[in-house]
Design an enzyme around this catalytic site. Structure first.
Site, PDB file in Angstrom:
ATOM      1  N   ASP A   1      97.378 -30.963  32.323  1.00  0.00           N
ATOM      2  CA  ASP A   1      98.699 -31.280  31.781  1.00  0.00           C
ATOM      3  C   ASP A   1      99.416 -30.041  31.257  1.00  0.00           C
ATOM      4  O   ASP A   1      98.834 -28.965  31.175  1.00  0.00           O
ATOM      5  CB  ASP A   1      98.577 -32.349  30.675  1.00  0.00           C
ATOM      6  CG  ASP A   1      97.393 -32.102  29.742  1.00  0.00           C
ATOM      7  OD1 ASP A   1      96.895 -30.956  29.699  1.00  0.00           O
ATOM      8  OD2 ASP A   1      96.971 -33.040  29.057  1.00  0.00           O
TER       9      ASP A   1
ATOM     10  N   ASP B   1      92.843 -41.360  19.942  1.00  0.00           N
ATOM     11  CA  ASP B   1      93.185 -42.714  20.397  1.00  0.00           C
ATOM     12  C   ASP B   1      92.662 -42.986  21.809  1.00  0.00           C
ATOM     13  O   ASP B   1      93.083 -43.938  22.466  1.00  0.00           O
ATOM     14  CB  ASP B   1      94.709 -42.932  20.342  1.00  0.00           C
ATOM     15  CG  ASP B   1      95.476 -41.933  21.204  1.00  0.00           C
ATOM     16  OD1 ASP B   1      94.822 -41.122  21.911  1.00  0.00           O
ATOM     17  OD2 ASP B   1      96.719 -41.962  21.195  1.00  0.00           O
TER      18      ASP B   1
ATOM     19  N   HIS C   1      93.021 -41.221  24.524  1.00  0.00           N
ATOM     20  CA  HIS C   1      93.814 -40.829  25.703  1.00  0.00           C
ATOM     21  C   HIS C   1      93.127 -39.684  26.451  1.00  0.00           C
ATOM     22  O   HIS C   1      92.467 -38.844  25.854  1.00  0.00           O
ATOM     23  CB  HIS C   1      95.260 -40.476  25.336  1.00  0.00           C
ATOM     24  CG  HIS C   1      95.450 -39.180  24.618  1.00  0.00           C
ATOM     25  ND1 HIS C   1      95.893 -39.101  23.315  1.00  0.00           N
ATOM     26  CD2 HIS C   1      95.307 -37.892  25.016  1.00  0.00           C
ATOM     27  CE1 HIS C   1      96.000 -37.835  22.952  1.00  0.00           C
ATOM     28  NE2 HIS C   1      95.641 -37.079  23.962  1.00  0.00           N
TER      29      HIS C   1
ATOM     30  N   GLU D   1      98.628 -41.615  27.499  1.00  0.00           N
ATOM     31  CA  GLU D   1      98.661 -42.260  26.192  1.00  0.00           C
ATOM     32  C   GLU D   1      98.312 -43.747  26.305  1.00  0.00           C
ATOM     33  O   GLU D   1      98.360 -44.306  27.403  1.00  0.00           O
ATOM     34  CB  GLU D   1     100.081 -42.119  25.621  1.00  0.00           C
ATOM     35  CG  GLU D   1     100.518 -40.686  25.419  1.00  0.00           C
ATOM     36  CD  GLU D   1      99.908 -40.038  24.193  1.00  0.00           C
ATOM     37  OE1 GLU D   1      98.758 -40.373  23.831  1.00  0.00           O
ATOM     38  OE2 GLU D   1     100.584 -39.184  23.594  1.00  0.00           O
TER      39      GLU D   1
HETATM   40  N1  LIG Z   1      96.528 -33.336  26.336  1.00  0.00           N
HETATM   41  C1  LIG Z   1      95.455 -32.926  25.492  1.00  0.00           C
HETATM   42  C2  LIG Z   1      94.198 -33.663  25.913  1.00  0.00           C
HETATM   43  O1  LIG Z   1      93.839 -33.251  27.228  1.00  0.00           O
HETATM   44  C3  LIG Z   1      93.067 -33.357  24.952  1.00  0.00           C
HETATM   45  O2  LIG Z   1      91.881 -33.996  25.375  1.00  0.00           O
HETATM   46  C4  LIG Z   1      93.475 -33.827  23.576  1.00  0.00           C
HETATM   47  C5  LIG Z   1      92.382 -33.628  22.538  1.00  0.00           C
HETATM   48  O3  LIG Z   1      92.405 -32.351  21.995  1.00  0.00           O
HETATM   49  P1  LIG Z   1      91.263 -31.798  21.093  1.00  0.00           P
HETATM   50  O4  LIG Z   1      90.162 -31.426  22.003  1.00  0.00           O
HETATM   51  O5  LIG Z   1      91.870 -30.598  20.437  1.00  0.00           O
HETATM   52  O6  LIG Z   1      90.879 -32.848  20.134  1.00  0.00           O
HETATM   53  O7  LIG Z   1      94.620 -33.070  23.198  1.00  0.00           O
HETATM   54  C6  LIG Z   1      95.769 -33.174  24.029  1.00  0.00           C
HETATM   55  O8  LIG Z   1      96.370 -34.386  23.829  1.00  0.00           O
END
Ligand SMILES: N[C@@H]1[C@@H](O)[C@H](O)[C@@H](COP(=O)(O)O)O[C@@H]1O
Length: 275
Positions: A72, A141, A143, A148
Site C-alpha cells: 500500500d 482492528d 485490517h 479496513e
Molecule cells: N497499512 C499498514 C498495514 O499494512 C500495517 O499492517 C498496519 C500495522 O502497523 P504496525 O505494524 O505498525 O502495527 O499499519 C498500516 O495500517
C-alpha cells in the site's frame, strides 16, 4: 492455517526472516524466473527486515532476482515525504540489500488517475506470474494492508478511505496529529493477497491480541479482514506470546504442539520450517 507462536518479537523476526530466506533459496530465482515477494510497512516487519538485511550481507540469501510489490501507499503526500511508504521501504530495507531498483514496485500515491494506477499494479503482478509469498502485518482492528473493516473480501487493488482507528494509530508517525495523516490510500485488496501462493502475517504485541483471536478462532468476517486468511491454502501467522493473550488455552496448546518441531528460530537449514 499455521500459527507459529514465538517467545518474543526478536525470535518471531528471526524465524520469519529465516523462513523467507529459505523460500527464496529453494526457489533458486533467475532473471527469467524471478521470486515475487509482497511486502508490508509498519513497525511489525522492522525486525524481519533487519534480519533479512543481515542474512543478505552475510551472503546467505540474495535479492538479485527477487521482485518486490508493496502492499500500500498513502495518497497525496510526496514520494519522498519522510512518512511515505516509499521512504519507509528504502530506508528500512531496500537500500541495504542487493535488490535491483527496477525490481521494486510500490504504488504511486500521486498518479494522474488512481484507478488506472491500481489496475496497472494488479496487472503487473499477474503478468510476472503472481506473488510467491506475501508478507504482511495487521492493524489492531485486524485490517490487512489498508483493507479496513467492512472491506470486501473479494477486493482488488484500489483506493481506500482510512478509518478513524487507523488514522489515530498512524498519527504516531505524523507528530501525533491526526490532521496530518492522509485520509486516503492505495492498497492491494484482500483477494489480491489471497492470490499469492503463500501468505505470512506477523502479529506481535498485546495491542494485536483481539485481532489474532478473530483471525484464528472466529469465522471469516469482513469486519476483521485478516480472517480471510482462513480461506487460503497456505496461510501462516507468526506471532509472539503477547499477541496470544486473548486465545483460548486449547487453541494456544493445539498450535504450540503441532508446530513444536518447527520453532527453532536459529536454524536456517531446517527444512521442517518449510511448507
Ligand atoms: N497499512 C499498514 C498495514 O499494512 C500495517 O499492517 C498496519 C500495522 O502497523 P504496525 O505494524 O505498525 O502495527 O499499519 C498500516 O495500517
Amino acid at each position: 492455517m499455521r500459527l507459529i507462536i514465538q517467545n518474543n518479537y526478536q525470535e518471531l523476526s528471526k524465524w520469519t526472516a529465516n523462513y523467507i530466506a529459505r523460500k527464496i533459496q529453494l526457489a533458486n530465482p533467475t532473471e527469467e524466473k524471478p521470486f515475487l515477494l509482497g511486502l508490508p510497512t509498519g513497525s511489525s516487519p522492522l525486525g524481519v527486515y533487519r534480519e533479512l538485511i543481515n542474512l543478505n550481507q552475510e551472503g546467505l540469501v540474495s535479492f538479485k532476482h527477487v521482485i518486490t510489490f508493496n502492499m500500500d501507499e498513502y495518497v497525496g503526500i510526496p514520494k519522498d515525504h519522510p512518512q511515505s511508504y516509499h521512504t519507509f521501504m528504502w530506508e528500512n530495507f531496500l537500500s541495504h540489500i542487493d535488490i535491483q531498483p527496477e525490481n521494486v514496485n510500490i504504488l504511486n500515491g500521486n498518479p494522474a488517475d488512481l484507478k488506472e494506477e491500481c489496475a496497472r499494479y494488479e496487472q503487473k503482478m499477474k503478468d510476472l506470474g503472481g506473488i510467491d509469498l506475501f508478507l504482511g502485518g495487521i492493524g489492531p482492528d485486524g485490517h490487512i494492508a489498508f483493507n479496513e473493516p467492512g472491506s470486501s473480501l473479494a477486493s482488488r487493488t484500489r483506493d481506500k478511505e482510512l478509518n478513524y482507528d487507523t488514522i489515530v494509530a498512524n498519527s504516531r508517525f505524523f507528530n501525533n496529529d491526526v490532521n496530518q495523516v492522509p485520509k486516503l490510500a492505495l492498497t492491494v485488496g484482500v483477494a489480491t493477497i489471497l492470490d499469492a501462493k503463500e501468505v505470512v502475517i506477523i502479529v506481535n504485541g498485546l495491542g494485536k491480541a483481539r485481532a489474532l483471536k478473530h483471525a484464528v478462532e472466529e469465522g471469516v468476517n469482513h469486519m476483521w479482514t485478516i480472517s480471510a486468511l482462513q480461506l487460503h491454502p497456505r496461510g501462516m501467522i507468526v506471532c509472539d506470546e503477547h499477541a496470544t493473550y486473548e486465545l483460548k488455552v486449547g487453541t494456544y496448546k493445539h498450535f504450540k504442539s503441532i508446530e513444536e518441531n518447527n520453532l527453532d528460530a536459529g536454524n536456517l537449514l531446517n527444512t521442517d520450517l518449510i511448507w
